[in-house]
Design a protein around this motif. Structure first.
Motif, PDB file in Angstrom:
ATOM      1  N   PRO A 147       5.089 -23.119  23.350  1.00 28.43           N
ATOM      2  CA  PRO A 147       6.278 -23.232  24.204  1.00 28.43           C
ATOM      3  C   PRO A 147       7.157 -22.008  23.988  1.00 28.43           C
ATOM      4  CG  PRO A 147       6.497 -24.653  22.294  1.00 28.43           C
ATOM      5  CD  PRO A 147       5.100 -24.100  22.244  1.00 28.43           C
ATOM      6  N   ARG A 148       7.810 -21.525  25.035  1.00 26.40           N
ATOM      7  CA  ARG A 148       8.653 -20.335  24.893  1.00 26.40           C
ATOM      8  C   ARG A 148       9.945 -20.686  24.165  1.00 26.40           C
ATOM      9  NH1 ARG A 148       7.929 -15.334  27.460  1.00 26.40           N
ATOM     10  NH2 ARG A 148       9.040 -13.851  26.157  1.00 26.40           N
ATOM     11  N   ARG A 149      10.289 -19.918  23.144  1.00 19.33           N
ATOM     12  CA  ARG A 149      11.470 -20.163  22.329  1.00 19.33           C
ATOM     13  C   ARG A 149      12.467 -19.015  22.470  1.00 19.33           C
ATOM     14  NH1 ARG A 149      10.709 -25.466  20.324  1.00 19.33           N
ATOM     15  NH2 ARG A 149       8.589 -25.693  19.548  1.00 19.33           N
ATOM     16  N   THR A 150      13.618 -19.208  21.852  1.00 21.93           N
ATOM     17  CA  THR A 150      14.589 -18.129  21.731  1.00 21.93           C
ATOM     18  C   THR A 150      14.699 -17.763  20.257  1.00 21.93           C
ATOM     19  OG1 THR A 150      16.419 -19.702  21.526  1.00 21.93           O
ATOM     20  CG2 THR A 150      15.912 -18.879  23.744  1.00 21.93           C
ATOM     21  N   SER A 151      15.127 -16.520  19.976  1.00 23.27           N
ATOM     22  CA  SER A 151      15.234 -16.075  18.594  1.00 23.27           C
ATOM     23  C   SER A 151      16.323 -15.032  18.466  1.00 23.27           C
ATOM     24  CB  SER A 151      13.906 -15.478  18.123  1.00 23.27           C
ATOM     25  OG  SER A 151      14.038 -14.856  16.866  1.00 23.27           O
ATOM     26  N   ILE A 152      16.985 -15.037  17.309  1.00 22.83           N
ATOM     27  CA  ILE A 152      17.970 -14.003  16.992  1.00 22.83           C
ATOM     28  C   ILE A 152      17.336 -12.627  17.078  1.00 22.83           C
ATOM     29  CG2 ILE A 152      19.419 -13.076  15.129  1.00 22.83           C
ATOM     30  CD1 ILE A 152      19.536 -16.006  14.051  1.00 22.83           C
ATOM     31  N   GLY A 153      16.072 -12.546  16.666  1.00 19.51           N
ATOM     32  CA  GLY A 153      15.391 -11.257  16.574  1.00 19.51           C
ATOM     33  C   GLY A 153      15.222 -10.521  17.884  1.00 19.51           C
ATOM     34  N   THR A 154      15.233 -11.229  19.009  1.00 16.93           N
ATOM     35  CA  THR A 154      15.026 -10.550  20.286  1.00 16.93           C
ATOM     36  C   THR A 154      16.200  -9.644  20.651  1.00 16.93           C
ATOM     37  OG1 THR A 154      15.890 -12.497  21.461  1.00 16.93           O
ATOM     38  CG2 THR A 154      13.499 -12.334  21.200  1.00 16.93           C
ATOM     39  N   ALA A 155      17.343  -9.822  19.981  1.00 19.31           N
ATOM     40  CA  ALA A 155      18.503  -8.952  20.224  1.00 19.31           C
ATOM     41  C   ALA A 155      18.425  -7.658  19.426  1.00 19.31           C
ATOM     42  CB  ALA A 155      19.795  -9.689  19.869  1.00 19.31           C
ATOM     43  N   ILE A 156      17.449  -7.592  18.511  1.00 24.35           N
ATOM     44  CA  ILE A 156      17.278  -6.406  17.672  1.00 24.35           C
ATOM     45  C   ILE A 156      16.313  -5.449  18.376  1.00 24.35           C
ATOM     46  CG2 ILE A 156      16.582  -5.578  15.388  1.00 24.35           C
ATOM     47  CD1 ILE A 156      17.126  -8.392  14.321  1.00 24.35           C
ATOM     48  N   THR A 157      16.638  -4.179  18.415  1.00 22.52           N
ATOM     49  CA  THR A 157      15.801  -3.212  19.127  1.00 22.52           C
ATOM     50  C   THR A 157      14.478  -2.977  18.393  1.00 22.52           C
ATOM     51  OG1 THR A 157      16.630  -1.236  17.994  1.00 22.52           O
ATOM     52  CG2 THR A 157      17.885  -2.022  19.904  1.00 22.52           C
ATOM     53  N   ASP A 158      13.537  -2.351  19.106  1.00 22.07           N
ATOM     54  CA  ASP A 158      12.225  -2.064  18.528  1.00 22.07           C
ATOM     55  C   ASP A 158      12.352  -1.276  17.223  1.00 22.07           C
ATOM     56  OD1 ASP A 158      11.474  -3.165  20.919  1.00 22.07           O
ATOM     57  OD2 ASP A 158      10.301  -1.447  21.607  1.00 22.07           O
ATOM     58  N   ARG A 159      13.093  -0.178  17.260  1.00 21.97           N
ATOM     59  CA  ARG A 159      13.207   0.672  16.087  1.00 21.97           C
ATOM     60  C   ARG A 159      13.972  -0.034  14.970  1.00 21.97           C
ATOM     61  NH1 ARG A 159      10.061   4.848  14.450  1.00 21.97           N
ATOM     62  NH2 ARG A 159      10.705   6.532  15.838  1.00 21.97           N
ATOM     63  N   GLU A 160      14.963  -0.833  15.322  1.00 22.67           N
ATOM     64  CA  GLU A 160      15.693  -1.585  14.293  1.00 22.67           C
ATOM     65  C   GLU A 160      14.767  -2.567  13.580  1.00 22.67           C
ATOM     66  OE1 GLU A 160      20.051  -1.411  16.561  1.00 22.67           O
ATOM     67  OE2 GLU A 160      18.884  -3.268  16.555  1.00 22.67           O
ATOM     68  N   ILE A 161      13.948  -3.267  14.348  1.00 21.61           N
ATOM     69  CA  ILE A 161      12.996  -4.199  13.735  1.00 21.61           C
ATOM     70  C   ILE A 161      12.083  -3.457  12.767  1.00 21.61           C
ATOM     71  CG2 ILE A 161      10.946  -5.613  14.169  1.00 21.61           C
ATOM     72  CD1 ILE A 161      12.234  -6.520  16.767  1.00 21.61           C
ATOM     73  N   GLN A 162      11.546  -2.343  13.227  1.00 20.20           N
ATOM     74  CA  GLN A 162      10.618  -1.582  12.394  1.00 20.20           C
ATOM     75  C   GLN A 162      11.277  -1.117  11.099  1.00 20.20           C
ATOM     76  OE1 GLN A 162       9.470   2.330  13.821  1.00 20.20           O
ATOM     77  NE2 GLN A 162       7.398   2.078  12.973  1.00 20.20           N
ATOM     78  N   ILE A 163      12.447  -0.537  11.208  1.00 25.59           N
ATOM     79  CA  ILE A 163      13.103   0.029  10.030  1.00 25.59           C
ATOM     80  C   ILE A 163      13.611  -1.060   9.096  1.00 25.59           C
ATOM     81  CG2 ILE A 163      15.151   1.324   9.313  1.00 25.59           C
ATOM     82  CD1 ILE A 163      14.578   3.218  11.683  1.00 25.59           C
ATOM     83  N   LEU A 164      14.188  -2.121   9.636  1.00 28.94           N
ATOM     84  CA  LEU A 164      14.625  -3.232   8.795  1.00 28.94           C
ATOM     85  C   LEU A 164      13.462  -3.808   7.988  1.00 28.94           C
ATOM     86  CD1 LEU A 164      16.976  -5.157  11.265  1.00 28.94           C
ATOM     87  CD2 LEU A 164      17.702  -3.970   9.181  1.00 28.94           C
ATOM     88  N   GLU A 165      12.347  -4.031   8.678  1.00 31.21           N
ATOM     89  CA  GLU A 165      11.198  -4.645   8.026  1.00 31.21           C
ATOM     90  C   GLU A 165      10.568  -3.728   6.974  1.00 31.21           C
ATOM     91  OE1 GLU A 165       7.590  -7.008   7.368  1.00 31.21           O
ATOM     92  OE2 GLU A 165       9.752  -7.273   7.519  1.00 31.21           O
ATOM     93  N   LEU A 166      10.378  -2.468   7.313  1.00 33.65           N
ATOM     94  CA  LEU A 166       9.771  -1.541   6.358  1.00 33.65           C
ATOM     95  C   LEU A 166      10.671  -1.333   5.146  1.00 33.65           C
ATOM     96  CD1 LEU A 166       8.261   1.152   8.757  1.00 33.65           C
ATOM     97  CD2 LEU A 166       7.084  -0.742   7.621  1.00 33.65           C
ATOM     98  N   TYR A 167      11.964  -1.259   5.388  1.00 35.91           N
ATOM     99  CA  TYR A 167      12.915  -1.084   4.285  1.00 35.91           C
ATOM    100  C   TYR A 167      12.935  -2.328   3.392  1.00 35.91           C
ATOM    101  CZ  TYR A 167      17.243   0.182   1.864  1.00 35.91           C
ATOM    102  OH  TYR A 167      18.175   0.495   0.900  1.00 35.91           O
ATOM    103  N   ALA A 168      12.943  -3.505   4.012  1.00 32.66           N
ATOM    104  CA  ALA A 168      12.977  -4.749   3.246  1.00 32.66           C
ATOM    105  C   ALA A 168      11.692  -4.947   2.450  1.00 32.66           C
ATOM    106  CB  ALA A 168      13.189  -5.928   4.184  1.00 32.66           C
TER     107      ALA A 168
END
Length: 235
Positions: A147-168
């Motif tokens: 089922p299609r959901r909503t998520s906080i993460g969809t407001a985060i840009t592609d590059r932000e997701i990448q950098i946040l995750e790699l840094y963490a």
């Protein structure tokens, strides 16, 4: 034909010049032995759903000619590279293709990947002979879709997701070394970290330290836990 099947149909010319409908799935998995075994089983079973290209890395998949990619992509959830899983799903979905994720995931991750556009998650243990059947059931619409959901993460840009995750995940000790790994400026990395953290903080998540950031990303389903990585043999 179901809506899912219609989305998966591409056309190619037959030997007589007529146009025929072909449904294909590209298989992207970190394990070349499993990928080869799945390919062998798929062809042996003679499914009406064609097996497209086999890729053993995300970089191999993303570098292929977009016109040659299948309309369905079966994606390994645990390829350890510089592109986080939710971002991979987002990229596939944004290209108009359907993404099936393979791997044992937590409930928060299922919600997050659904929000990013994943059609299904196949998280039950399966042999190389069973995987083609599981995938083709999803493509045909026999298996239940997410089922299609909503998520906080969809407001985060592609590059932000990448950098946040790699840094963490401590893929780099500092923002500077991460910048060198990605081939971008130090200030760019720091800016994306700051903006991504502000978005998480605005959602009520603590993320000021690296440990808090890792916990926040895991909480919203945008990162694997250490136990998950350990279970698939990363550590």
């Amino acid at each position: 034909m179901s809506v899912q099947e219609s989305l998966a149909v591409s056309t190619e010319a037959s030997p007589t010049g007529a146009v025929t409908s072909v449904t294909a799935v590209d298989f992207v998995h970190r394990n070349p032995i499993l990928a080869s075994a799945v390919a062998w089983e798929w062809r042996k079973q003679g499914s009406s759903i064609a097996l497209g290209e086999i890729h053993t890395s995300w970089s191999s998949f993303i570098l292929q000619d977009p016109l040659e990619a299948a309309s369905w992509i079966a994606l390994d959830a645990f390829s350890d590279d510089l592109v986080p899983l939710p971002l991979k799903v987002r990229i596939i979905s944004a290209s108009g293709r359907n993404c099936i994720v393979l791997g044992k995931l937590r409930a928060a991750q299922r919600y997050a990947l659904s929000a990013e556009g994943a059609v299904a998650i196949l998280d039950k243990e399966a042999t190389a002979a069973e995987i083609p059947c599981q995938i083709t059931d999803v493509v045909r619409g026999v298996a239940r879709s997410l089922p299609r959901r909503t998520s906080i993460g969809t407001a985060i840009t592609d590059r932000e997701i990448q950098i946040l995750e790699l840094y963490a995940r401590r893929q780099a000790l500092t923002a500077s070394t991460l910048a060198k790994t990605l081939g971008i400026r130090d200030d760019t990395v720091r800016g994306h970290l700051a903006r991504g953290r502000r978005k998480l903080a605005a959602a009520g998540l603590r993320c000021s330290t690296r440990v808090e950031l890792a916990n926040a990303l895991q909480e919203i389903g945008y990162s694997h836990t250490d136990d998950q990585w350990s279970a698939v043999g990363r550590w």
